[in-house]
Write a protein that holds these residues in place. Sequence first.
Motif, mmCIF file in Angstrom:
data_model
loop_
_atom_site.group_PDB
_atom_site.id
_atom_site.type_symbol
_atom_site.label_atom_id
_atom_site.label_comp_id
_atom_site.label_asym_id
_atom_site.label_seq_id
_atom_site.Cartn_x
_atom_site.Cartn_y
_atom_site.Cartn_z
ATOM 1 N N LEU A 187 0.707 6.269 -3.776
ATOM 2 C CA LEU A 187 2.052 5.740 -4.116
ATOM 3 C C LEU A 187 2.183 4.340 -3.478
ATOM 4 N N GLY A 188 1.418 3.983 -2.262
ATOM 5 C CA GLY A 188 1.394 2.732 -1.936
ATOM 6 C C GLY A 188 0.734 1.741 -2.787
ATOM 7 N N SER A 189 -0.365 2.288 -3.343
ATOM 8 C CA SER A 189 -1.253 1.543 -4.087
ATOM 9 C C SER A 189 -0.424 1.139 -5.462
ATOM 10 N N ALA A 190 0.431 2.094 -5.966
ATOM 11 C CA ALA A 190 0.955 1.895 -7.170
ATOM 12 C C ALA A 190 2.198 0.882 -6.848
ATOM 13 N N LEU A 191 2.787 1.135 -5.880
ATOM 14 C CA LEU A 191 3.830 0.095 -5.570
ATOM 15 C C LEU A 191 3.610 -1.220 -5.154
ATOM 16 N N LEU B 217 0.744 -2.638 -6.393
ATOM 17 C CA LEU B 217 0.061 -3.281 -7.799
ATOM 18 C C LEU B 217 1.333 -3.929 -8.603
ATOM 19 N N ILE B 218 2.321 -2.925 -8.450
ATOM 20 C CA ILE B 218 3.700 -3.648 -9.226
ATOM 21 C C ILE B 218 4.232 -4.745 -8.473
ATOM 22 N N CYS B 219 4.256 -4.980 -7.086
ATOM 23 C CA CYS B 219 4.696 -6.106 -6.550
ATOM 24 C C CYS B 219 3.746 -7.046 -6.612
ATOM 25 N N ALA B 220 2.538 -6.889 -6.598
ATOM 26 C CA ALA B 220 1.400 -7.985 -7.052
ATOM 27 C C ALA B 220 1.445 -8.406 -8.201
ATOM 28 N N SER B 221 2.021 -7.827 -9.147
ATOM 29 C CA SER B 221 2.118 -8.123 -10.596
ATOM 30 C C SER B 221 3.419 -9.250 -10.768
ATOM 31 N N ALA C 267 3.959 -6.483 -1.347
ATOM 32 C CA ALA C 267 2.716 -5.998 -1.992
ATOM 33 C C ALA C 267 1.949 -5.599 -0.488
ATOM 34 N N ALA C 268 1.799 -6.591 0.348
ATOM 35 C CA ALA C 268 0.899 -6.143 1.682
ATOM 36 C C ALA C 268 1.477 -5.193 2.299
ATOM 37 N N TRP C 269 2.780 -5.131 2.374
ATOM 38 C CA TRP C 269 3.340 -3.712 3.151
ATOM 39 C C TRP C 269 3.118 -2.629 2.337
ATOM 40 N N ALA C 270 3.062 -2.503 1.018
ATOM 41 C CA ALA C 270 2.971 -1.216 0.306
ATOM 42 C C ALA C 270 1.487 -0.924 0.460
ATOM 43 N N ILE C 271 0.582 -1.556 0.364
ATOM 44 C CA ILE C 271 -0.883 -1.508 0.386
ATOM 45 C C ILE C 271 -1.679 -1.400 1.805
ATOM 46 N N GLY C 272 -1.119 -2.392 2.532
ATOM 47 C CA GLY C 272 -1.487 -2.165 4.008
ATOM 48 C C GLY C 272 -0.813 -1.204 4.698
ATOM 49 N N GLY C 273 0.533 -1.227 4.614
ATOM 50 C CA GLY C 273 1.341 -0.200 5.491
ATOM 51 C C GLY C 273 1.207 1.080 4.846
ATOM 52 N N THR C 274 1.349 1.361 3.609
ATOM 53 C CA THR C 274 1.564 2.732 3.046
ATOM 54 C C THR C 274 0.231 3.227 2.577
ATOM 55 N N THR D 153 -4.830 -8.623 -11.927
ATOM 56 C CA THR D 153 -5.100 -8.344 -13.670
ATOM 57 C C THR D 153 -4.516 -7.522 -14.131
ATOM 58 N N VAL D 154 -4.068 -6.218 -13.371
ATOM 59 C CA VAL D 154 -3.334 -5.237 -14.103
ATOM 60 C C VAL D 154 -1.995 -5.755 -14.434
#
Length: 294
Positions: free
Chosen positions: A23-27, A29-33, A51-58, A168-169
């Motif tokens: 879940l955190g990775s998907a959110l 990646l969307i924010c990073a896009s 994106a940092a909060w989603a990937i790093g935090g979640t 890239t995604v």
Amino acid sequence: MAEINHFEYGWITPALSYALSVLGSALGLICASRIRTAGSAGQRAWWGTLAAWAIGGTAIWTMHFMAMLGFAVEGTRIRYDVPITVASALIAVVAVGIGLAIVGTGRFSAVRLVAGGLFTGAGVAAMHYTGMAAMRLNGRIDYDTTRVVLSVVIAVVAATVALWLAMTVRRWLAIVGSALLMGVAVNGMHFTGMSAMSVHPHTRQGEVTGAGVSTLLVPIVLAVVFGVVGLVYALLAAPTAEDRAAAAYVGSLREREPAEATAVAAPDPVGLRARSTLGSPGTPFPSRRNDPPR
């Protein structure tokens, strides 16, 4: 050496930890896009922070502590030092944020990707072992050097792949597949690092101080819920590329032909404006072809 159980509650904790990482990775990646399509430095910083909060935090930090719910050591209770635990969360978010800034600033290149991956991977590994340093129990904790190095290598490779995917995604199916892959990598790094640990009980049993896992669970769950809701709201409220293009088109019309721009901005499908002009001073009534002769 004390017996260690990583799955005290069976499949529930690893399944939940994997779901959180996906879940955190998907959110994330969307924010990073959105970083790539942002129109200003402020917008890029905003999406990079989310994106940092989603990937790093979640995806990383909350996954770590969800997996720790199933961790148990025979003959001792486990507690956590709260300030060190909070510091581990900040390390994860800041490390991912700096990695995104490295690869997302300027032209995307292999050098930037490797540098960002090394920094972020080292930060993720630091988060894990800082979180483990926050653990309090009746025993001495040792680590197998080979497995620790392997976990750091996994963290660096996973971080590099995650940053490459973030830059890239674009399509939804690719984002979902990438999030599933990132979830495997994050969990693989965690359990590899955990397998490096051994506990040697103290001969004298003393009182273990600190916060219990159940005490930390409530604020962690609340942080996840509010964080996910906030990320989803930010994504839904943000203007899309089509919205920005339409706004730019209307703006250009306002500069060149104000009347046409007004018509585009406020359409009049049933002719209300035309009807409202009938009977106004200075406006003649339309002639009727079939008027009877006077």
